[in-house]
Design a protein around this motif. Structure first.
Motif, PDB file in Angstrom:
ATOM      1  N   PHE A   1      41.274  73.018  -6.392  1.00  0.00           N
ATOM      2  CA  PHE A   1      40.641  73.775  -7.479  1.00  0.00           C
ATOM      3  C   PHE A   1      40.763  75.278  -7.326  1.00  0.00           C
ATOM      4  CE2 PHE A   1      36.970  75.755  -5.484  1.00  0.00           C
ATOM      5  CZ  PHE A   1      36.849  75.045  -4.297  1.00  0.00           C
ATOM      6  N   LYS A   2      41.062  75.757  -6.110  1.00  0.00           N
ATOM      7  CA  LYS A   2      40.957  77.199  -5.852  1.00  0.00           C
ATOM      8  C   LYS A   2      41.913  78.034  -6.687  1.00  0.00           C
ATOM      9  CE  LYS A   2      38.794  77.499  -1.371  1.00  0.00           C
ATOM     10  NZ  LYS A   2      38.744  76.086  -0.944  1.00  0.00           N
TER      11      LYS A   2
ATOM     12  N   GLY B   1      32.082  74.941   1.175  1.00  0.00           N
ATOM     13  CA  GLY B   1      32.578  75.701   2.317  1.00  0.00           C
ATOM     14  C   GLY B   1      31.872  77.049   2.275  1.00  0.00           C
ATOM     15  N   GLY B   2      32.470  78.011   1.550  1.00  0.00           N
ATOM     16  CA  GLY B   2      31.783  79.275   1.309  1.00  0.00           C
ATOM     17  C   GLY B   2      30.711  79.155   0.242  1.00  0.00           C
TER      18      GLY B   2
ATOM     19  N   GLY C   1      32.342  76.991  -5.218  1.00  0.00           N
ATOM     20  CA  GLY C   1      32.369  75.841  -6.126  1.00  0.00           C
ATOM     21  C   GLY C   1      30.972  75.423  -6.533  1.00  0.00           C
TER      22      GLY C   1
ATOM     23  N   GLU D   1      42.066  65.221   0.482  1.00  0.00           N
ATOM     24  CA  GLU D   1      41.909  65.731   1.833  1.00  0.00           C
ATOM     25  C   GLU D   1      40.434  65.568   2.230  1.00  0.00           C
ATOM     26  OE1 GLU D   1      42.881  69.868   0.095  1.00  0.00           O
ATOM     27  OE2 GLU D   1      41.910  70.279   2.041  1.00  0.00           O
TER      28      GLU D   1
ATOM     29  N   ALA E   1      37.846  67.570   2.781  1.00  0.00           N
ATOM     30  CA  ALA E   1      36.857  68.254   1.935  1.00  0.00           C
ATOM     31  C   ALA E   1      36.776  67.599   0.561  1.00  0.00           C
ATOM     32  CB  ALA E   1      37.225  69.734   1.801  1.00  0.00           C
TER      33      ALA E   1
ATOM     34  N   SER F   1      37.926  67.802  -4.647  1.00  0.00           N
ATOM     35  CA  SER F   1      38.276  69.222  -4.746  1.00  0.00           C
ATOM     36  C   SER F   1      39.697  69.524  -4.316  1.00  0.00           C
ATOM     37  CB  SER F   1      37.294  70.045  -3.915  1.00  0.00           C
ATOM     38  OG  SER F   1      37.200  69.506  -2.604  1.00  0.00           O
TER      39      SER F   1
HETATM   40  C1  PLP Z   1      37.696  75.617  -0.410  1.00  0.00           C
HETATM   41  C2  PLP Z   1      37.498  74.183  -0.568  1.00  0.00           C
HETATM   42  C3  PLP Z   1      36.205  73.630  -0.629  1.00  0.00           C
HETATM   43  C4  PLP Z   1      34.970  74.467  -0.470  1.00  0.00           C
HETATM   44  O1  PLP Z   1      34.814  75.317  -1.569  1.00  0.00           O
HETATM   45  P1  PLP Z   1      33.904  76.622  -1.531  1.00  0.00           P
HETATM   46  O2  PLP Z   1      34.033  77.165  -2.881  1.00  0.00           O
HETATM   47  O3  PLP Z   1      34.451  77.508  -0.451  1.00  0.00           O
HETATM   48  O4  PLP Z   1      32.532  76.170  -1.179  1.00  0.00           O
HETATM   49  C5  PLP Z   1      36.100  72.278  -0.828  1.00  0.00           C
HETATM   50  N1  PLP Z   1      37.191  71.485  -0.959  1.00  0.00           N
HETATM   51  C6  PLP Z   1      38.435  71.976  -0.891  1.00  0.00           C
HETATM   52  C7  PLP Z   1      39.580  71.047  -1.037  1.00  0.00           C
HETATM   53  C8  PLP Z   1      38.633  73.339  -0.703  1.00  0.00           C
HETATM   54  O5  PLP Z   1      39.879  73.819  -0.649  1.00  0.00           O
END
Ligand code: PLP
Length: 336
Positions: A67-68, A197-198, A201, A294, A296, A321
């Motif tokens: 998503f980034k 993570g940070g 999202g 993956e 996360a 994500s």
């Molecule tokens: C970066 C990331 C997250 C965490 O997102 P944040 O916006 O940093 O909290 C979760 N899943 C994936 C696959 C990511 O790349």
């Protein structure tokens, strides 16, 4: 709640540096033609597994498989054209790096990406992708924090724009477009579960849900092997924690004030799962949904599996994500 109230509330909690729903709408206008409108899909086997009505938001099918890129495109397109020539410097364990490299290529911005050299070694899938996208890759430091310090030095020396991992309103606004899509695709949701993570999202989900569907509960998820954001949220102050998780997207050692301020006000609850539960959820994605997540990207499903008391009988969106799993990671998941 009106859109204006939401904006004021969210901006107020983030010390004037906040984002509101109108920022997400502006990002949507800017990047909509450039991103995949990812599917929001249901799978009978996942429903049977969880007792919930699960909707998978497939950001693993987004460009760069995470998503980034939504945030990165929004940020790069917001840099005045004259300043883009000085370039950007970003640091990341992976998907943020790929997203920055992708957006830089799209806008013709020179990009330098700093990844921690490790140990552990950076995910080869993500390293190759950054190189393929034409960014210059620098491996430096053992941790994300050390890579960040190196990136800051490079940016100071060259005059490039340093892109932070969390304290970046333009990234959050771009990421919010995923939740705008989701709530339009699925108006009947009870809850959204977001890996953290940070925290960008989760903040984006909170901002969009508050404006469009205030009854929808938003849950954050982290690995118990890297609980800094979770612990910061519970303690209501920023804390640092060791990073032991295998899930790169969740591997942050500190809470961030910008995102925590919003999450404190808006997040319904923050759940923890183990790395083994994440691996099992990756396997469920492979076998029941025939899709690659993956670590996360599987954390939200792991939380719904673990917490039937919260989610059973509910219509729950899990944000898949990202899909940038290494071969070793997929082998481990299938063995789990
Ligand atoms: C970066 C990331 C997250 C965490 O997102 P944040 O916006 O940093 O909290 C979760 N899943 C994936 C696959 C990511 O790349």
């Amino acid at each position: 709640m009106t859109v204006e109230q939401t904006k004021d509330q969210v901006a107020g909690t983030a010390a004037g540096n906040g984002i509101g729903f109108d920022d997400v709408l502006a990002a949507h206008r800017r990047i909509e033609p450039l991103v995949v409108r990812t599917p929001a899909s249901s799978y009978g086997e996942l429903d049977a597994l969880t007792g919930a009505n699960v909707v998978v938001k497939h950001e693993n099918l987004q460009h760069t498989s995470a998503f980034k890129v939504r945030g990165a495109l929004n940020l790069h397109l917001s840099i005045p054209e004259g300043e883009r020539a000085r370039g950007v410097v970003a640091y990341s364990t992976g998907n943020h790096a790929q997203a920055q490299a992708y957006a830089a290529r799209h806008t013709g911005t020179p990009a330098t990406i700093v990844m921690p050299a490790g140990p552990p070694e950076p995910n080869p899938v993500k390293v190759r992708a950054v190189e393929r996208l034409g960014a210059s890759l620098v491996l430096a430091g053992e941790s994300l924090a050390e890579a960040g310090a190196h990136a800051a030095e490079l940016a100071a020396a060259s005059g490039a724009r340093l892109v932070e991992v969390a304290n970046e309103p333009a990234l959050v606004a771009g990421v919010g477009t995923a939740y705008l899509e989701l709530l339009r695709q699925e108006p009947g949701l009870d809850a959204i579960v977001v890996p953290v993570g940070g925290g960008s999202g989760a903040v984006a989900a909170c901002v969009v849900a508050a404006a469009l569907a205030p009854h929808v509960r938003v849950y954050g998820v982290q690995s118990d092997a890297a609980p800094a954001a979770h612990d910061s949220w519970r303690a209501r102050e920023i804390v640092r924690r060791p990073v032991g998780t295998r899930a790169e997207g969740l591997a942050t050692g500190t809470g961030f004030e910008f995102t925590q301020a919003v999450l404190r006000e808006h997040l319904t609850d923050f759940l923890l799962v183990s790395d083994d539960e994440i691996a099992a959820a990756q396997r469920h994605f492979l076998t029941a949904a025939h899709t690659v997540a993956e670590g996360a990207g599987a954390a939200a499903l792991a939380a719904v599996v673990r917490h039937p008391a919260i989610f059973a009988g509910q219509r729950v969106a899990v944000v898949c994500s990202g899909g940038n799993a290494s071969e070793a990671e997929l082998r481990r998941a299938l063995g789990a």
